[in-house]
Write an enzyme that holds these catalytic residues in place. Structure first.
Site, PDB file in Angstrom:
ATOM      1  CG  HIS A 133      -4.405  -4.050  -2.750  1.00  0.00           C
ATOM      2  ND1 HIS A 133      -4.629  -3.773  -4.078  1.00  0.00           N
ATOM      3  CD2 HIS A 133      -3.927  -2.912  -2.200  1.00  0.00           C
ATOM      4  CE1 HIS A 133      -4.312  -2.515  -4.318  1.00  0.00           C
ATOM      5  NE2 HIS A 133      -3.876  -1.965  -3.208  1.00  0.00           N
ATOM      6  CG  ASP A 161       0.916   0.991  -4.308  1.00  0.00           C
ATOM      7  OD1 ASP A 161       0.235   1.330  -3.309  1.00  0.00           O
ATOM      8  OD2 ASP A 161       0.751   1.521  -5.430  1.00  0.00           O
TER       9      ASP A 161
END
Ligand code: NAG
Ligand code: NAG
Ligand code: NAG
Ligand code: NAG
Ligand code: NAG
Ligand code: NAG
Ligand code: NAG
Length: 466
Positions: free
Chosen positions: A79, A356
């Site tokens: 994102h 992540d």
């Protein structure tokens, strides 16, 4: 929520009326979001996973060789820039209250003067406007790189279902479709992030891994090496503040967080309070977090990425057996259906959206940073000396990996072709490390598949319940 439980949530995207025309790549300037968004790269490229996307220097040109054509692409993207998480919001707000309550108004001077009127007021968890733009730009850029394939087939898009990830996927597809001058909308398959759900792009079903403190321990060790001098300086400048070691990190976090909360990434006044060398130490702190929580530094890190690699193998080969045989994170209800897991000749273009941490695990399961030696928790190791691994180089905001198959004419003429896999992470070609790569960092498809034996065997997933 009913809508999240339905098998396939088709998210309708921006309508034709709001799709704007494609803008050209602007790689020659350094002050755009797309290229790292501004010229103060000595700071913003050392913010670990809070760095906005930037083009990472590459030892190998990322162009597709002229005798080759890209015939398959798997992309996975994080994102875009977000506000602090809810958990961190509580910490940041408490720290600022502590400072306000204990430091005399007259004490804020010099570079600290702005704190006299500063109140912590950022949003929480969601994508910022800056992050939305990063995501839109990424969609445009992806289309421009893979135009010939993109004009033939639409990407099959999946997203983990947290709001900021879904918003990223939507903005990305809007950018992609705009670059293509297409007014249609692309469906997005949402995959639940709820506990207990099998999710190859955001695994959460390995209890031993979820409870692991390896990452925190490594970060604490390095924090204790690099923060004491900073802590003394801050506490001298802000008499009475009595910031702790952890709060030194929070104080530094506010530099990237305040910066990406502005629409165009105006560098926050927090950033100036630290030196370039200190940002490098902060960056390393974040790198240790990813490496020891989710990567090779954690015994079960790579195992979290295995399900995705097996899905990749099914997509690449057109054979469902890889996904079917997975006993880690694949949701077999999804992957037996050609609606939710299509493979085969008509499906050669895939885009997944995630976070992540799972991306770090996925990169490990693929072996992308296998040359990275065990990272020290007492001596800083820069990315250029650790096989290209750092949080900022691998999983910045809007960070993305392209795994492309190149079909190349051979010099033998006729219709003879060779097929290669090449991997590009944030514009840096990752020379493949376990399959006899050529000087362009590529491996033959067959060798690459063979190198993924770790995933095919399920790695050490059985230790999840030990
Ligand atoms: C803080 O706000 C006050 C009142 O609005 C103003 O007079 C002062 O200049 C401000 N200080 C800084 C450092 O901006
Ligand atoms: C991102 O998506 C949101 C919601 O669809 C939209 O309001 C916003 O304009 C988009 N931003 C960009 C940069 O495309
Ligand atoms: C698998 O996916 C289906 C469809 O989205 C969902 O209903 C089910 O709860 C999932 N099961 C697991 C174990 O993740
Ligand atoms: C994980 O931690 C929770 C809470 O501390 C504990 O109840 C649980 O047994 C742990 N699970 C494993 C597999 O260690
Ligand atoms: C979820 O994963 C577990 C572990 O691999 C597996 O036993 C289970 O069958 C999976 N559930 C679904 C719906 O795929
Ligand atoms: C990467 O290295 C690890 C540890 O040496 C090994 O187990 C794994 O198979 C390698 N990964 C690949 C894809 O070769
Ligand atoms: C890596 O980069 C640092 C500065 O960022 C530089 O000092 C060092 O020489 C570089 N190392 C190599 C091997 O290029």
């Amino acid at each position: 929520m009913a809508i999240k439980n339905s098998l396939l949530v088709l998210a309708l995207l921006l309508g034709s009326t709001t799709v704007t025309s494609a803008s050209p790549l602007r790689r020659s300037t350094c002050d755009t979001i797309e290229t790292g968004y501004q010229c103060q790269t000595d700071i913003s490229h050392y913010w670990g996973q809070y760095s906005p996307f930037f083009s990472v220097e590459s030892d190998i040109q990322d162009e597709v060789p002229s005798n080759c054509e890209v015939t398959f692409v798997q992309m996975i993207q994080r994102h875009g820039a977000r506000f602090p998480t809810s958990k961190k919001t509580v910490k940041y707000a408490a720290m600022m209250s502590q400072i306000k309550a204990s430091v005399a108004a007259s004490a804020y001077t010099g570079d600290y003067a702005f704190l006299a009127n500063y109140t912590y007021s950022l949003g929480a968890d969601d994508l910022t406007a800056f992050g939305a733009r990063e995501s839109y730009n990424a969609g445009e850029k992806f289309y421009n790189r893979y135009q010939s394939l993109a004009d033939k087939v639409a990407p099959f898009v999946r997203s983990a279902d947290q709001e900021r990830v879904v918003a990223t996927a939507k903005n990305w597809t809007a950018g992609f479709q705009a670059a293509k001058s297409a007014s249609s909308m692309l469906p997005i398959l949402l995959i639940s992030e709820a506990d207990g759900q099998n999710n190859t792009i955001d695994a959460s079903t390995c209890p031993v891994f979820e409870n692991s403190t390896t990452g925190d321990d490594a970060q604490d060790a390095w924090r204790d090496v690099f923060t004491p001098a900073i802590r003394t300086r801050l506490n001298n400048a802000l008499p009475g503040a009595a910031l702790t070691k952890s709060q030194v990190i929070y104080f530094m976090d506010l530099c990237p967080m305040e910066t990406v909360a502005t629409a165009t990434g105006t560098i926050s006044k927090f950033c100036k309070l630290f030196t370039e060398d200190e940002w490098r130490s902060y960056d390393y702190y974040q790198t240790l977090g990813k490496y020891y929580s989710d990567g090779w530094g954690n015994e079960l890190g790579a195992a979290q990425g295995v399900g995705f690699v097996n899905e990749f193998l099914s997509r690449l080969t057109g054979s469902l057996s890889y996904a079917n045989n997975d006993h880690t994170t694949v949701n077999h209800t999804l992957d037996v259906s050609s609606v939710t897991f299509p493979v085969g000749a008509d499906y050669q273009f895939f885009a997944d959206f995630s976070h992540d941490d799972p991306m770090t695990s996925i990169f490990s399961a693929f072996g992308f940073y296998n040359e990275t030696a065990t990272l020290s928790t007492s001596v800083r190791a820069p990315a250029n000396e650790t096989g290209g691994f750092s949080a900022a180089w691998a999983v910045p905001f809007a960070g993305r990996a392209y795994i492309e198959k190149q079909t190349c004419k051979t010099t033998k003429g006729c219709a003879a072709t060779n097929e290669y896999i090449r991997v590009i992470i944030n514009d840096r070609v990752i020379p493949l490390q376990n399959c006899g790569a050529d000087n362009l960092g590529r491996c033959k498809v067959k060798s690459f598949i063979n190198s993924l034996s770790l995933a095919q065997s399920g790695a050490n997933w059985d230790q999840c319940y030990a």
